[in-house]
Motif scaffolding. Structure first.
Motif, PDB file in Angstrom:
ATOM      1  N   THR A  15       0.947  -0.765   0.008  1.00 43.21           N
ATOM      2  CA  THR A  15      -0.178   0.097   0.034  1.00 43.21           C
ATOM      3  C   THR A  15       0.709   0.924  -0.389  1.00 43.21           C
ATOM      4  O   THR A  15       1.181   1.570   1.133  1.00 43.21           O
ATOM      5  CB  THR A  15      -0.969  -0.135   1.521  1.00 43.21           C
ATOM      6  N   GLU A  59      -3.198  -0.627  -8.499  1.00 47.04           N
ATOM      7  CA  GLU A  59      -3.976   0.260  -7.581  1.00 47.04           C
ATOM      8  C   GLU A  59      -3.226   1.870  -7.899  1.00 47.04           C
ATOM      9  O   GLU A  59      -3.935   2.203  -7.137  1.00 47.04           O
ATOM     10  CB  GLU A  59      -2.357  -0.327  -6.024  1.00 47.04           C
ATOM     11  N   LEU A  63      -6.301   3.587  -5.412  1.00 43.11           N
ATOM     12  CA  LEU A  63      -6.007   4.798  -4.843  1.00 43.11           C
ATOM     13  C   LEU A  63      -6.101   5.981  -4.809  1.00 43.11           C
ATOM     14  O   LEU A  63      -7.181   7.006  -4.266  1.00 43.11           O
ATOM     15  CB  LEU A  63      -4.394   4.305  -4.486  1.00 43.11           C
ATOM     16  N   ARG A  66     -10.043   6.025  -5.074  1.00 45.66           N
ATOM     17  CA  ARG A  66     -10.530   5.559  -3.535  1.00 45.66           C
ATOM     18  C   ARG A  66     -10.010   7.402  -2.512  1.00 45.66           C
ATOM     19  O   ARG A  66     -11.023   7.701  -1.918  1.00 45.66           O
ATOM     20  CB  ARG A  66     -10.304   4.576  -2.735  1.00 45.66           C
ATOM     21  N   ARG A  98      -8.138  -5.365   1.902  1.00 40.80           N
ATOM     22  CA  ARG A  98      -8.067  -4.980   2.204  1.00 40.80           C
ATOM     23  C   ARG A  98      -8.361  -3.003   2.216  1.00 40.80           C
ATOM     24  O   ARG A  98      -7.458  -2.315   1.630  1.00 40.80           O
ATOM     25  CB  ARG A  98      -7.006  -4.873   0.763  1.00 40.80           C
ATOM     26  N   TYR A  99      -9.065  -3.056   1.008  1.00 40.58           N
ATOM     27  CA  TYR A  99     -10.063  -1.971   0.891  1.00 40.58           C
ATOM     28  C   TYR A  99     -11.395  -2.380   1.203  1.00 40.58           C
ATOM     29  O   TYR A  99     -12.457  -2.334   0.707  1.00 40.58           O
ATOM     30  CB  TYR A  99     -10.219  -1.967  -0.851  1.00 40.58           C
TER      31      TYR A  99
END
Length: 152
Positions: A15, A59, A63, A66, A98-99
């Motif tokens: 992350t 990702e 990210l 989000r 994870r999310y």
């Protein structure tokens, strides 16, 4: 070739902070059209191959959607019929863990309308910020899944 369950936790998907350099690389590359589209969106439907989702999932894009845009996200694990069911369940649990709040839908092309219904159900249940308040897309749209599918 069969793929198995995801590693726990996965070193493949660290992350990273969404640094300016990471975002600039994403913007200058293949993701530029997707990032431009996110500017006009309330939600994002991300599709990746269930055989190895980390290979197909950006990702940086996830990210950005989000964290920066606070978009509702639905991740579709496509070609799930080519992966053993326990691996699909493990990938689903991995991504949902994870999310948090992100919905994950596994499907295959041979499912036809049933897959479209599951994806649309997940999208309609996703929470987004719409006209200054947080609500499910279903309430903001004002149409049922079947009405939307009939109109499409």
């Amino acid at each position: 070739m069969h793929f198995t369950s995801p590693p726990v936790p996965s070193p493949i998907l660290p992350t990273p902070p969404l640094s300016p350099s990471l975002l600039l690389r994403a913007i200058s590359g293949v993701l530029a059209p997707a990032l431009a589209l996110l500017e006009q969106s309330h939600a994002a439907l991300l599709i990746c191959d269930a055989r190895c989702p980390p290979l197909h999932l950006s990702e940086a894009l996830l990210l950005h959607a989000r964290r920066d845009k606070e978009l509702g996200i639905v991740l579709v694990l496509n070609k799930a019929d080519l992966v053993p069911a326990p691996a699909v369940k493990a990938w689903t649990a991995f991504f949902e863990g994870r999310y948090p709040g992100m919905k994950v839908v596994a499907c295959a092309a041979n499912e036809g309308r049933a897959a479209a219904e599951r994806i649309l159900d997940a999208l309609l249940e996703t929470e987004v910020v719409f006209q200054g308040r947080r609500d499910r897309i279903r309430n903001a749209v004002g149409h049922s899944r079947d009405e939307i599918l009939e109109a499409s």
